[in-house]
Design a protein around this motif. Structure first.
Motif, PDB file in Angstrom:
ATOM      1  N   SER A  66      68.980  59.903  25.136  1.00 29.65           N
ATOM      2  CA  SER A  66      68.943  61.230  25.615  1.00 29.65           C
ATOM      3  C   SER A  66      69.498  62.231  24.721  1.00 29.65           C
ATOM      4  CB  SER A  66      69.562  61.135  27.027  1.00 29.65           C
ATOM      5  OG  SER A  66      69.001  60.243  28.080  1.00 29.65           O
ATOM      6  N   ARG A  96      72.550  65.483  24.683  1.00 32.38           N
ATOM      7  CA  ARG A  96      73.896  66.244  25.503  1.00 32.38           C
ATOM      8  C   ARG A  96      74.180  67.373  24.690  1.00 32.38           C
ATOM      9  NH1 ARG A  96      77.207  60.596  24.547  1.00 32.38           N
ATOM     10  NH2 ARG A  96      75.669  59.295  25.143  1.00 32.38           N
ATOM     11  N   LYS A 110      76.489  70.726  32.149  1.00 36.08           N
ATOM     12  CA  LYS A 110      74.980  71.219  32.138  1.00 36.08           C
ATOM     13  C   LYS A 110      74.248  69.795  31.601  1.00 36.08           C
ATOM     14  CE  LYS A 110      71.187  74.038  30.376  1.00 36.08           C
ATOM     15  NZ  LYS A 110      70.794  74.715  31.718  1.00 36.08           N
ATOM     16  N   VAL A 111      73.435  69.232  32.409  1.00 37.93           N
ATOM     17  CA  VAL A 111      72.489  68.073  32.244  1.00 37.93           C
ATOM     18  C   VAL A 111      71.277  68.473  31.807  1.00 37.93           C
ATOM     19  CG1 VAL A 111      71.604  66.335  33.338  1.00 37.93           C
ATOM     20  CG2 VAL A 111      73.727  66.929  34.105  1.00 37.93           C
ATOM     21  N   THR A 127      67.966  68.156  31.807  1.00 35.50           N
ATOM     22  CA  THR A 127      67.197  67.168  32.598  1.00 35.50           C
ATOM     23  C   THR A 127      65.867  66.918  31.660  1.00 35.50           C
ATOM     24  OG1 THR A 127      66.204  69.176  33.542  1.00 35.50           O
ATOM     25  CG2 THR A 127      68.177  68.428  34.722  1.00 35.50           C
ATOM     26  N   ARG A 128      65.408  67.927  31.047  1.00 37.66           N
ATOM     27  CA  ARG A 128      64.160  67.326  30.372  1.00 37.66           C
ATOM     28  C   ARG A 128      64.326  66.695  29.154  1.00 37.66           C
ATOM     29  NH1 ARG A 128      60.493  68.422  34.404  1.00 37.66           N
ATOM     30  NH2 ARG A 128      60.618  70.495  35.456  1.00 37.66           N
ATOM     31  N   GLU A 154      66.542  63.921  29.343  1.00 38.17           N
ATOM     32  CA  GLU A 154      67.094  62.749  29.685  1.00 38.17           C
ATOM     33  C   GLU A 154      66.128  61.577  29.558  1.00 38.17           C
ATOM     34  OE1 GLU A 154      70.338  61.992  31.835  1.00 38.17           O
ATOM     35  OE2 GLU A 154      70.710  63.164  30.111  1.00 38.17           O
ATOM     36  N   ASP A 155      66.528  60.483  29.050  1.00 36.23           N
ATOM     37  CA  ASP A 155      65.771  59.166  29.026  1.00 36.23           C
ATOM     38  C   ASP A 155      64.457  59.517  28.170  1.00 36.23           C
ATOM     39  OD1 ASP A 155      67.712  57.710  30.401  1.00 36.23           O
ATOM     40  OD2 ASP A 155      67.051  58.714  32.288  1.00 36.23           O
ATOM     41  N   MET A 190      65.420  75.154  31.243  1.00 35.43           N
ATOM     42  CA  MET A 190      64.950  73.717  31.104  1.00 35.43           C
ATOM     43  C   MET A 190      63.495  73.490  31.603  1.00 35.43           C
ATOM     44  SD  MET A 190      67.312  72.480  29.189  1.00 35.43           S
ATOM     45  CE  MET A 190      66.723  70.864  29.035  1.00 35.43           C
ATOM     46  N   GLU A 191      62.777  74.627  31.740  1.00 36.41           N
ATOM     47  CA  GLU A 191      61.367  74.490  32.592  1.00 36.41           C
ATOM     48  C   GLU A 191      60.645  73.982  31.122  1.00 36.41           C
ATOM     49  OE1 GLU A 191      60.076  74.678  35.328  1.00 36.41           O
ATOM     50  OE2 GLU A 191      62.378  74.937  35.990  1.00 36.41           O
TER      51      GLU A 191
END
Length: 394
Positions: free
Chosen positions: A123, A125, A147-148, A150-151, A153-154, A187-188
């Motif tokens: 991922s 960070r 802040k994560v 999201t897009r 991650e993994d 993060m769109e």
């Protein structure tokens, strides 16, 4: 106009080792609060400018490590300081964030100060630079953001990360060949293309943010229209070329230009592309060794190539002529290059754990001729005086 040539400013404290193999580097600028604010409106612009410069410090973010396993070499993101006044690189990191067994491999620094995005094996960070206040000193520290991403991650290892100039979009190229463009900070998803390449090696946005170029381990480079989300051009290789790095820039006439660093049987070359027709404008072999890192100065005047032999070549972007060479800048091959925002310095790193800052200045090539002309005139005057005193000339 006299012709200008770039020369390296001699330095003695611009090279340091930080104890871990380094893979990624970029400059960040941190504006320190003015310790002596002057509300007096009569203060001159010169004084205000001097205060502003004194409050501006420059830092470099470095990332690397020994990877997984028990090598004893840490994985970490480092913040080091370069003092332009003293022309020195800090011998110890200003801040160090250890990342356990995860190796930070690539990074992208947000151009408006939102932090540093680092890629890890699974991922990405976000790290932020905070000010740690105490009664005596103010210290900068790297912290992991809440802040994560999201897009990201993994998604697996990202081999390329890049913000556009406005900081409104982040591009990521994966080891799995997937290409993503994500709106920042929402993060769109703007673009999500599976199998864009077999493996994405590098990406870069055009200065106006309209286009994104990507290249992989094989096949042609591709140009994407960020708005329409489609590939609008395929940039083919010639003969035995292997594309390694891609960088947009602006030429002297403010037109956009695309450079691709390539490796051939003859060495490293720079291929230039027209960004209106996407046609190849030319190709020139510039080094005999393999290019292992590539960067373009923000003002568009200089190209920098790092090699597997640890050398750094600085070229004129217009002529592709070598301006200067830093031989054995590093003992290992150069892993990353990054120009400072004002184009007057270049940071370089290597697997040998070293970081270097090279400073440039312009010198007037006609300056030496002018000096010799003055000397010649003085010699002629002495000769004429001697001949007149001896009666040779009346």
């Amino acid at each position: 106009m006299p012709r200008k040539k770039i020369r390296i400013v001699p330095l003695t404290r611009n090279f340091q080792k930080y104890g871990l193999p380094l893979y990624s580097a970029d400059w960040v600028w941190y504006k320190l609060p003015d310790p002596d604010p002057d509300p007096d409106p009569s203060t001159s612009d010169e004084v205000s400018s001097a205060k502003s410069k004194s409050a501006q410090k420059s830092y470099i973010v470095l990332a690397g490590g020994g990877g997984e396993g028990r090598s004893g070499i840490p994985n970490a993101v480092l913040l080091v300081e370069f003092d332009f006044t003293a022309k020195s690189l800090s011998n110890l990191p200003v801040s160090k964030f250890v990342t356990a067994s995860d190796l930070p491999y690539r990074m992208a620094v947000h151009p408006r100060g939102d932090g540093v995005v680092c890629s890890f094996p699974k991922s990405c960070r976000l790290y932020v630079i905070d000010e740690e206040k105490s009664e005596e000193i103010k210290k900068l520290v790297l912290n992991l953001s809440d802040k994560v991403l999201t897009r990201l991650e993994d998604v697996g290892q990202q081999l390329a990360l890049k913000f556009n100039n406005e900081g409104s979009a982040l591009a990521g190229g994966g080891e799995d060949g997937n290409l993503r463009v994500i709106e920042w900070p929402s993060m769109e998803v703007i673009l999500d293309k599976a199998g864009a390449h077999k493996s994405v090696k590098d990406v870069d946005f055009s200065p106006d943010g309209k286009y994104l170029v990507s290249l992989g381990n094989s096949g042609p480079a591709k140009v994407w229209d960020v708005t329409s989300k489609i590939a609008i051009a395929s940039l083919s290789k010639e003969n035995d070329e292997i594309f390694c790095f891609c960088r947009f820039s602006e030429s002297n006439d403010t037109n956009q230009v695309l450079y691709i660093a390539a490796v051939t049987g003859k060495g490293g070359s720079i291929v230039t592309w027209n960004t209106k027709t996407w046609k190849r404008m030319g190709s020139k072999t510039v080094v005999r060794d393999t290019i292992s890192a590539f960067s373009v100065s923000p003002d568009g005047k200089l190209l920098a190539c790092g090699t597997t032999q640890g050398d750094i070549f600085i070229l004129s972007s217009s002529s592709k002529q070598v301006q200067t060479i830093v031989r054995k800048a590093h003992l290992g091959f150069v892993t990353a290059l990054s120009f400072a925002h004002d184009s007057r310095a270049l940071a370089s790193i290597s697997l040998d754990s070293s970081a270097r800052v090279t400073l440039f200045e312009e010198e007037d090539k006609t300056g030496g001729l002018s000096l010799w002309a003055i000397v010649l005139v003085l010699l002629l005057a002495v000769v004429v005086y001697f001949m007149m005193s001896q009666g040779i000339l009346s």
